[in-house]
Design a protein around this motif. Structure first.
Motif, short mmCIF file in Angstrom:
data_model
loop_
_atom_site.label_atom_id
_atom_site.label_comp_id
_atom_site.label_asym_id
_atom_site.label_seq_id
_atom_site.Cartn_x
_atom_site.Cartn_y
_atom_site.Cartn_z
N UNK A 133 -121.70 -46.37 -33.11
CA UNK A 133 -121.06 -46.78 -32.03
C UNK A 133 -119.40 -45.52 -32.25
N UNK A 134 -118.80 -45.64 -33.44
CA UNK A 134 -118.12 -44.90 -33.66
C UNK A 134 -118.61 -43.09 -33.09
N UNK A 135 -119.85 -42.79 -32.84
CA UNK A 135 -120.42 -41.84 -31.98
C UNK A 135 -119.44 -41.10 -31.06
N UNK A 136 -118.64 -42.16 -30.22
CA UNK A 136 -118.71 -42.78 -28.99
C UNK A 136 -117.34 -42.27 -28.94
N UNK A 137 -116.65 -42.89 -29.71
CA UNK A 137 -114.83 -42.50 -29.57
C UNK A 137 -115.42 -40.98 -29.76
N UNK A 138 -115.62 -40.22 -30.68
CA UNK A 138 -115.70 -38.44 -31.54
C UNK A 138 -116.16 -38.03 -29.61
N UNK A 139 -117.48 -38.79 -29.00
CA UNK A 139 -116.89 -37.79 -27.46
C UNK A 139 -116.22 -38.02 -26.45
N UNK A 140 -115.56 -39.34 -27.16
CA UNK A 140 -114.38 -39.36 -25.83
C UNK A 140 -112.81 -38.05 -25.98
N UNK A 141 -112.66 -38.29 -27.54
CA UNK A 141 -111.49 -36.91 -27.61
C UNK A 141 -112.25 -35.62 -27.35
N UNK A 142 -113.33 -35.03 -27.59
CA UNK A 142 -114.15 -34.03 -27.07
C UNK A 142 -113.58 -33.79 -25.98
N UNK A 143 -115.02 -35.42 -24.86
CA UNK A 143 -113.66 -34.66 -23.43
C UNK A 143 -112.76 -34.73 -23.08
N UNK A 144 -112.23 -35.77 -23.99
CA UNK A 144 -110.35 -35.53 -23.21
C UNK A 144 -109.90 -33.58 -22.82
N UNK A 145 -110.33 -33.38 -24.51
CA UNK A 145 -109.48 -31.70 -24.92
C UNK A 145 -110.59 -31.00 -23.77
N UNK A 146 -111.78 -31.09 -23.53
CA UNK A 146 -112.67 -30.16 -22.35
C UNK A 146 -111.62 -30.68 -21.41
N UNK A 147 -111.50 -31.16 -20.71
CA UNK A 147 -110.38 -31.44 -19.34
C UNK A 147 -109.25 -31.78 -18.83
N UNK A 148 -108.85 -30.55 -20.24
CA UNK A 148 -107.44 -30.50 -20.33
C UNK A 148 -107.36 -29.32 -21.63
N UNK A 149 -106.26 -28.61 -21.92
CA UNK A 149 -105.88 -27.44 -22.19
C UNK A 149 -107.44 -26.63 -23.53
N UNK A 150 -107.97 -27.59 -23.91
CA UNK A 150 -108.65 -27.54 -24.85
C UNK A 150 -108.07 -28.47 -26.15
#
Length: 262
Positions: A133-150
């Motif tokens: 389930x911790x993998x989902x936490x990492x994916x959240x951070x990746x999504x956040x950077x993708x949708x912002x400025x990297x």
């Protein structure tokens, strides 16, 4: 002179190949074409020896010079290409060394709008066990950077900048090394956001305090917004300041409209 040694060596080798190999062989082949009826082994050997010797005669000197020049030119081109590869490798090595030196500084400066730390990909340090389930936490951070400025996501470092390493994550994988770790991240990103998004995630490994950590350099995704499926919900995450937050539907629409105008 030292810098041009490889160019000279390649050129000389090309010249010798053109003069002592390509020219005689071309003469032999040409002779065989002019004497198609002589197929006996003795005839073939005789034709080969005669034409091989004839290629070095004074009469054939202009042709020899032409082939030698051609060989030298090919050798010079090979040397230039080899030199460019070595130069590129040297530059890449320098960049890797510089990056290796900058990673500790990046960690020491702490988390911010463009930097996030994660203790692990899937190892729970509190319960001392693997938790996918911790993998989902990492994916959240990746999504956040993708949708912002990297930004940069460093895995193997806790919130306080302590280096934990990736050994526990490695142990939990089928392929228990950094290759298996990288393959797992690519698979997660591909399944969650699509294969095209993988090109925006650049993965690197660094050794800090004798422990290996992983750095994800994440480009922004201005072409399309990235959503993460959690159960029956599709959520839009955005990196704001040093926090990654989920946005409501109305907040997402408003943000995307603003991003399009900008």
């Amino acid at each position: 002179m030292k810098n041009n040694r490889e160019l000279i060596l390649h050129t000389v080798i090309g010249l010798f190949i053109g003069y002592f190999l390509i020219h005689p062989i071309s003469m032999v082949i040409h002779s065989f074409e002019l004497n198609p009826g002589e197929n006996g082994l003795t005839d073939l050997i005789r034709i080969f020896i005669e034409n091989f010797r004839h290629s070095f005669s004074l009469h054939m000197m202009p042709m020899s010079v032409a082939f030698a020049t051609l060989g030298a030119f090919v050798g010079l081109s090979s040397g230039l290409y080899y030199k460019s590869i070595k130069k590129r490798e040297h530059m890449l090595y320098g960049k890797r060394q510089l990056l290796q030196q900058s990673i500790p500084s990046l960690i020491a400066n702490g988390e911010n709008e463009f930097v996030e730390f994660k203790s692990s990909l899937r190892h729970d340090y509190r319960q001392v066990k693997t938790d996918k389930n911790l993998e989902l936490v990492v994916l959240k951070e990746i999504a956040g950077f993708l949708n912002a400025k990297g930004g940069t996501l460093i895995i193997g470092v806790d919130d306080y900048g302590k280096i934990l390493g990736l050994s526990d994550d490695y142990w939990s994988l089928k392929k228990k090394d950094k290759d298996g770790f990288q393959q797992r991240i690519i698979l997660l990103v591909s399944n969650a956001f699509g294969k095209d998004i993988c090109s925006k995630i650049h993965i690197a490994f660094h050794t800090v305090q004798d422990r290996e950590i992983c750095t994800l350099y994440i480009e922004p995704s201005p072409e399309r917004p990235v959503y993460l499926n959690e159960g029956n919900r599709t959520i839009f995450y955005l990196r704001t300041g040093n926090v990654t937050n989920p946005l409501t539907t109305s907040e997402t629409v408003k943000y995307l409209q603003t991003r399009e105008r900008n």
